[in-house]
Write an enzyme that holds these catalytic residues in place. Sequence first.
Site, PDB file in Angstrom:
ATOM      1  N   PRO A   1       0.790  -1.232   0.000  1.00 10.51           N
ATOM      2  CA  PRO A   1       0.000   0.000   0.000  1.00 10.51           C
ATOM      3  C   PRO A   1       0.827   1.290   0.000  1.00 10.51           C
ATOM      4  O   PRO A   1       1.864   1.370   0.653  1.00 10.51           O
ATOM      5  CB  PRO A   1      -0.822  -0.104   1.293  1.00 10.51           C
ATOM      6  CG  PRO A   1      -0.116  -1.105   2.129  1.00 10.51           C
ATOM      7  CD  PRO A   1       0.526  -2.067   1.178  1.00 10.51           C
ATOM      8  N   ASN A   2       0.314   2.233  -0.749  1.00  6.56           N
ATOM      9  CA  ASN A   2       0.857   3.599  -0.858  1.00  6.56           C
ATOM     10  C   ASN A   2       2.135   3.706  -1.692  1.00  6.56           C
ATOM     11  O   ASN A   2       2.607   4.809  -1.960  1.00  6.56           O
ATOM     12  CB  ASN A   2       1.084   4.225   0.542  1.00  6.56           C
ATOM     13  CG  ASN A   2      -0.209   4.322   1.324  1.00  6.56           C
ATOM     14  OD1 ASN A   2      -1.181   4.880   0.824  1.00  6.56           O
ATOM     15  ND2 ASN A   2      -0.246   3.761   2.513  1.00  6.56           N
TER      16      ASN A   2
ATOM     17  N   ARG B   1       4.990  10.973  -2.384  1.00  5.02           N
ATOM     18  CA  ARG B   1       4.751  10.701  -0.979  1.00  5.02           C
ATOM     19  C   ARG B   1       6.033  10.862  -0.161  1.00  5.02           C
ATOM     20  O   ARG B   1       7.025  10.192  -0.428  1.00  5.02           O
ATOM     21  CB  ARG B   1       4.286   9.248  -0.899  1.00  5.02           C
ATOM     22  CG  ARG B   1       4.187   8.677   0.467  1.00  5.02           C
ATOM     23  CD  ARG B   1       4.104   7.158   0.376  1.00  5.02           C
ATOM     24  NE  ARG B   1       3.948   6.611   1.692  1.00  5.02           N
ATOM     25  CZ  ARG B   1       4.292   5.379   2.028  1.00  5.02           C
ATOM     26  NH1 ARG B   1       4.804   4.567   1.119  1.00  5.02           N
ATOM     27  NH2 ARG B   1       4.120   4.960   3.241  1.00  5.02           N
TER      28      ARG B   1
ATOM     29  N   TYR C   1      11.263   8.721   1.094  1.00  2.00           N
ATOM     30  CA  TYR C   1      11.196   7.678   0.062  1.00  2.00           C
ATOM     31  C   TYR C   1      11.829   8.066  -1.275  1.00  2.00           C
ATOM     32  O   TYR C   1      11.893   7.235  -2.186  1.00  2.00           O
ATOM     33  CB  TYR C   1       9.736   7.265  -0.149  1.00  2.00           C
ATOM     34  CG  TYR C   1       9.122   6.677   1.096  1.00  2.00           C
ATOM     35  CD1 TYR C   1       9.620   5.496   1.639  1.00  2.00           C
ATOM     36  CD2 TYR C   1       8.063   7.300   1.744  1.00  2.00           C
ATOM     37  CE1 TYR C   1       9.084   4.949   2.798  1.00  2.00           C
ATOM     38  CE2 TYR C   1       7.506   6.761   2.903  1.00  2.00           C
ATOM     39  CZ  TYR C   1       8.023   5.589   3.423  1.00  2.00           C
ATOM     40  OH  TYR C   1       7.488   5.046   4.559  1.00  2.00           O
TER      41      TYR C   1
ATOM     42  N   ASN D   1       8.170  -5.701  -1.162  1.00  3.22           N
ATOM     43  CA  ASN D   1       8.113  -4.555  -0.266  1.00  3.22           C
ATOM     44  C   ASN D   1       6.645  -4.462   0.151  1.00  3.22           C
ATOM     45  O   ASN D   1       5.814  -3.916  -0.573  1.00  3.22           O
ATOM     46  CB  ASN D   1       8.557  -3.268  -0.962  1.00  3.22           C
ATOM     47  CG  ASN D   1       8.529  -2.083  -0.007  1.00  3.22           C
ATOM     48  OD1 ASN D   1       8.029  -2.181   1.118  1.00  3.22           O
ATOM     49  ND2 ASN D   1       9.067  -0.950  -0.455  1.00  3.22           N
TER      50      ASN D   1
ATOM     51  N   ALA E   1       3.383  -0.934   4.630  1.00  3.06           N
ATOM     52  CA  ALA E   1       2.868  -0.966   6.012  1.00  3.06           C
ATOM     53  C   ALA E   1       2.450  -2.367   6.452  1.00  3.06           C
ATOM     54  O   ALA E   1       2.524  -2.696   7.644  1.00  3.06           O
ATOM     55  CB  ALA E   1       1.699   0.008   6.151  1.00  3.06           C
TER      56      ALA E   1
ATOM     57  N   GLU F   1      13.101  -9.474   1.057  1.00  8.79           N
ATOM     58  CA  GLU F   1      12.317  -8.339   1.561  1.00  8.79           C
ATOM     59  C   GLU F   1      13.065  -7.047   1.240  1.00  8.79           C
ATOM     60  O   GLU F   1      14.272  -6.955   1.457  1.00  8.79           O
ATOM     61  CB  GLU F   1      12.160  -8.508   3.073  1.00  8.79           C
ATOM     62  CG  GLU F   1      11.434  -7.363   3.756  1.00  8.79           C
ATOM     63  CD  GLU F   1      11.300  -7.599   5.274  1.00  8.79           C
ATOM     64  OE1 GLU F   1      11.723  -8.675   5.768  1.00  8.79           O
ATOM     65  OE2 GLU F   1      10.803  -6.690   5.936  1.00  8.79           O
TER      66      GLU F   1
ATOM     67  N   HIS G   1      12.915  -2.653   1.494  1.00  5.93           N
ATOM     68  CA  HIS G   1      12.322  -1.384   1.915  1.00  5.93           C
ATOM     69  C   HIS G   1      13.193  -0.261   1.388  1.00  5.93           C
ATOM     70  O   HIS G   1      14.423  -0.359   1.437  1.00  5.93           O
ATOM     71  CB  HIS G   1      12.242  -1.274   3.438  1.00  5.93           C
ATOM     72  CG  HIS G   1      11.421  -2.358   4.042  1.00  5.93           C
ATOM     73  ND1 HIS G   1      10.061  -2.356   3.995  1.00  5.93           N
ATOM     74  CD2 HIS G   1      11.792  -3.515   4.649  1.00  5.93           C
ATOM     75  CE1 HIS G   1       9.614  -3.460   4.564  1.00  5.93           C
ATOM     76  NE2 HIS G   1      10.639  -4.186   4.961  1.00  5.93           N
TER      77      HIS G   1
ATOM     78  N   ARG H   1      13.900   4.301  11.963  1.00  3.65           N
ATOM     79  CA  ARG H   1      12.638   5.048  12.043  1.00  3.65           C
ATOM     80  C   ARG H   1      11.855   4.680  13.307  1.00  3.65           C
ATOM     81  O   ARG H   1      12.426   4.155  14.248  1.00  3.65           O
ATOM     82  CB  ARG H   1      11.849   4.792  10.749  1.00  3.65           C
ATOM     83  CG  ARG H   1      12.636   5.230   9.505  1.00  3.65           C
ATOM     84  CD  ARG H   1      11.834   5.024   8.253  1.00  3.65           C
ATOM     85  NE  ARG H   1      10.627   5.838   8.267  1.00  3.65           N
ATOM     86  CZ  ARG H   1       9.605   5.664   7.409  1.00  3.65           C
ATOM     87  NH1 ARG H   1       9.681   4.723   6.482  1.00  3.65           N
ATOM     88  NH2 ARG H   1       8.546   6.432   7.481  1.00  3.65           N
TER      89      ARG H   1
END
Length: 150
Positions: free
Chosen positions: A11-12, A19, A24, A75, A78, A99, A101, A108
């Site tokens: 998502p997103n 964003r 990012y 990825n 969330a 995985e 990111h 973070r």
Amino acid sequence: MSRTVVVLNGPNLNLLGLREPEIYGRVSLEDIKAATRARAKTHGLEADFRQSNDEGELVTAIQGARTSAAGIIINAAAYTHTSVAILDALLASDLPVIEVHLSNIYKREEFRHHSYVSRAATGVICGFGAHGYELAVDAMANILVSRKTK
Ligand code: DQA
């Protein structure tokens, strides 16, 4: 063996470039898709690159990969931090999982430090921005070569 690597985005991530660019970056998901596919091609692989805002759709895509793909790069955005359903689908896939990111999730907020996806992943690439996807493709190619020669 299939030469397809499914690259899943949660998502997103469709808003990449717009964003929170300070976190990012300014590269769009379309740009990342092009770079990922080009990188895969150099290894003789095909990247089936997808994005969904929907948890169930991601689970269905992982289930589909189980019979059609050689590996999964994900990825989960969330959902990384919340989704047992995605973890279970990845475990059931019986495929190598990497995985990714864009940001360094360990630098973070505390809630981003835990990843369900990691329990199913061979390895994690985070903090290298868009370049992380190309690094993941290189890592996947390496895993697939060593599996083939076993
Ligand atoms: C992300 C990190 C997640 O914590 C976040 O929810 C995202 C993107 C990353 O690529 O850095 O949406 O997966």
